[in-house]
Design a protein around this motif. Structure first.
Motif, mmCIF file in Angstrom:
data_model
loop_
_atom_site.group_PDB
_atom_site.id
_atom_site.type_symbol
_atom_site.label_atom_id
_atom_site.label_comp_id
_atom_site.label_asym_id
_atom_site.label_seq_id
_atom_site.Cartn_x
_atom_site.Cartn_y
_atom_site.Cartn_z
ATOM 1 N N ASP A 112 -5.015 145.489 4.419
ATOM 2 C CA ASP A 112 -5.194 144.735 3.310
ATOM 3 C C ASP A 112 -3.605 144.215 3.213
ATOM 4 O OD1 ASP A 112 -6.814 143.813 0.694
ATOM 5 O OD2 ASP A 112 -5.088 144.926 -0.233
ATOM 6 N N ASP A 136 -9.166 144.544 7.924
ATOM 7 C CA ASP A 136 -9.934 143.888 6.727
ATOM 8 C C ASP A 136 -9.105 142.712 6.270
ATOM 9 O OD1 ASP A 136 -12.827 144.064 5.886
ATOM 10 O OD2 ASP A 136 -12.006 143.769 3.853
ATOM 11 N N ILE A 137 -8.432 142.056 7.114
ATOM 12 C CA ILE A 137 -8.061 140.623 6.508
ATOM 13 C C ILE A 137 -8.089 139.487 7.852
ATOM 14 C CG2 ILE A 137 -6.282 142.037 5.140
ATOM 15 C CD1 ILE A 137 -4.055 140.582 7.333
ATOM 16 N N ALA A 138 -8.177 138.485 7.165
ATOM 17 C CA ALA A 138 -7.960 137.273 8.086
ATOM 18 C C ALA A 138 -6.429 136.737 7.762
ATOM 19 C CB ALA A 138 -8.807 135.970 7.961
ATOM 20 N N MET A 143 -6.949 132.019 4.890
ATOM 21 C CA MET A 143 -7.565 132.370 3.597
ATOM 22 C C MET A 143 -7.452 131.413 2.582
ATOM 23 S SD MET A 143 -7.791 136.742 4.109
ATOM 24 C CE MET A 143 -8.968 137.008 2.858
ATOM 25 N N TYR A 155 -12.965 137.415 -4.585
ATOM 26 C CA TYR A 155 -11.404 137.743 -4.623
ATOM 27 C C TYR A 155 -10.695 137.049 -5.854
ATOM 28 C CZ TYR A 155 -10.813 140.163 -0.093
ATOM 29 O OH TYR A 155 -10.936 141.051 0.894
ATOM 30 N N TRP A 248 -12.812 145.076 10.653
ATOM 31 C CA TRP A 248 -13.107 144.567 9.032
ATOM 32 C C TRP A 248 -14.515 145.149 8.905
ATOM 33 C CZ3 TRP A 248 -13.125 141.438 13.491
ATOM 34 C CH2 TRP A 248 -14.421 140.984 13.802
ATOM 35 N N VAL A 254 -14.351 139.462 3.790
ATOM 36 C CA VAL A 254 -13.663 139.022 4.965
ATOM 37 C C VAL A 254 -14.829 138.436 5.972
ATOM 38 C CG1 VAL A 254 -12.138 139.268 7.135
ATOM 39 C CG2 VAL A 254 -11.646 139.935 4.514
ATOM 40 N N PRO A 260 -13.027 136.424 11.500
ATOM 41 C CA PRO A 260 -11.495 137.250 11.913
ATOM 42 C C PRO A 260 -11.196 136.966 13.212
ATOM 43 C CG PRO A 260 -12.978 138.429 10.468
ATOM 44 C CD PRO A 260 -13.675 137.439 11.098
ATOM 45 N N HIS A 280 -14.496 147.213 2.391
ATOM 46 C CA HIS A 280 -13.202 146.801 2.528
ATOM 47 C C HIS A 280 -12.256 148.127 2.700
ATOM 48 C CE1 HIS A 280 -9.640 144.775 1.553
ATOM 49 N NE2 HIS A 280 -9.267 145.522 0.576
#
Length: 300
Positions: A112, A136-138, A143, A155, A248, A254, A260, A280
């Protein structure tokens, strides 16, 4: 109680490392082997790694850090342009902490918000980071550029926390424990995955003076100066050179809103990864699945 209980990390030791004038980073270390830095997300602390730390410590010397503005690390007042909470500055904190502990080159596993700091750490200091795993991010730039109604609703905190001070700080500080429960409990798995001791650690940390401001500044920087830094890298065609593992949650936002692997292959030269059967909070929802991916990756 000033830190997560020792029974979450038996045998680990705590340190406070000065990384900049007036800034100290709280870390917990343990294990043996090649150095591995672990970074948490919002609204958490290093306590999130308690389910995977014992297995990782059999192969690595672990350094679990609280980011600037979070946990028991320093929470300096934000600057007008939020530059002292830029991911560049937060990454410098971690580089200084690792060097102070004797680690010039190391691996990074980050979730994150910590994964955004890790991305900048690897981008700015590629000789220091051997291998990088992000959870669990791009990429931040992708984003924000691809924000849809679905993403914005899920989000919502991205857009709440960047509002000018002191509005979001005041609302969080009115009931920090409820903020943690609501933000974390409204994800796909609810509050069921979280050890009560870890959840209590997150709530205690958010109630500390300055934490609400610190995490708001983290997000304010990401919506401003961090995007400038990321765009400069894109314009200069600077790619991450080290192997990158991206994981992820299949039940997470995500996975639902982004691609991703496609997005990370736009900013790195060597990318692999997949969705795991969880939401997440991968390290707490699916610790064994995470270990099955990261242990061989860092052993290579």
């Amino acid at each position: 109680m000033t830190t997560p209980p020792d029974d979450l990390f038996p045998g680990f030791t705590t340190h406070t490392v000065q990384t900049a004038p007036g800034v100290q980073i709280h870390v917990r270390s343990g294990g043996r082997g090649t150095p591995l830095l672990l970074l948490h997300g919002h609204p958490q602390t290093h306590a999130l790694w308690h389910r995977v730390a014992p297995a990782l410590a059999q192969h690595h010397t672990l350094v679990l850090a609280d980011l600037r503005g979070y946990g028991d690390s320093s929470k300096p007042p934000g600057e007008p342009d939020h530059a002292n909470y830029s991911k560049r500055v937060m990454a410098q904190d971690l580089l200084a902490a690792m060097r102070a502990l004797g680690h010039e080159r190391f691996d990074v596993l980050a979730h994150d918000r910590g994964a955004r700091v890790a991305h900048r750490l690897a981008q700015d200091h590629p000789r220091a980071v051997r291998r990088l795993a992000l959870l669990d991010i791009a990429p931040t730039l992708a984003m924000y550029r691809q924000t849809t109604e679905t993403f914005a609703r899920a989000y919502w905190h991205w857009f709440f926390l960047i509002q000018p001070a002191p509005l979001p700080e005041r609302l969080i500080e009115a009931d920090p424990a409820a903020y943690v429960r609501d933000v974390m409990g409204r994800r796909s798995a609810g509050l069921a995955p979280f050890d009560p001791r870890a959840l209590a650690a997150y709530q205690r940390a958010l109630a500390l003076p300055g934490t609400a401001h610190g995490l708001c500044e983290d997000y304010r920087a990401s919506a401003g100066i961090d995007l400038e830094h990321d765009q400069a890298d894109r314009d200069a065609h600077r790619l991450l050179p080290m192997p990158l593992l991206v994981l992820w949650g299949r039940e997470g936002v995500v996975h639902r809103c982004f691609q991703p692997l496609h997005e990370w292959r736009a900013v790195a030269t060597d990318v692999r990864g997949r969705a795991l059967d969880c939401g997440h909070y991968i390290a707490e929802e699916a610790p064994q699945a995470l270990l099955d991916e990261v242990l061989p990756f860092f052993a290579a």
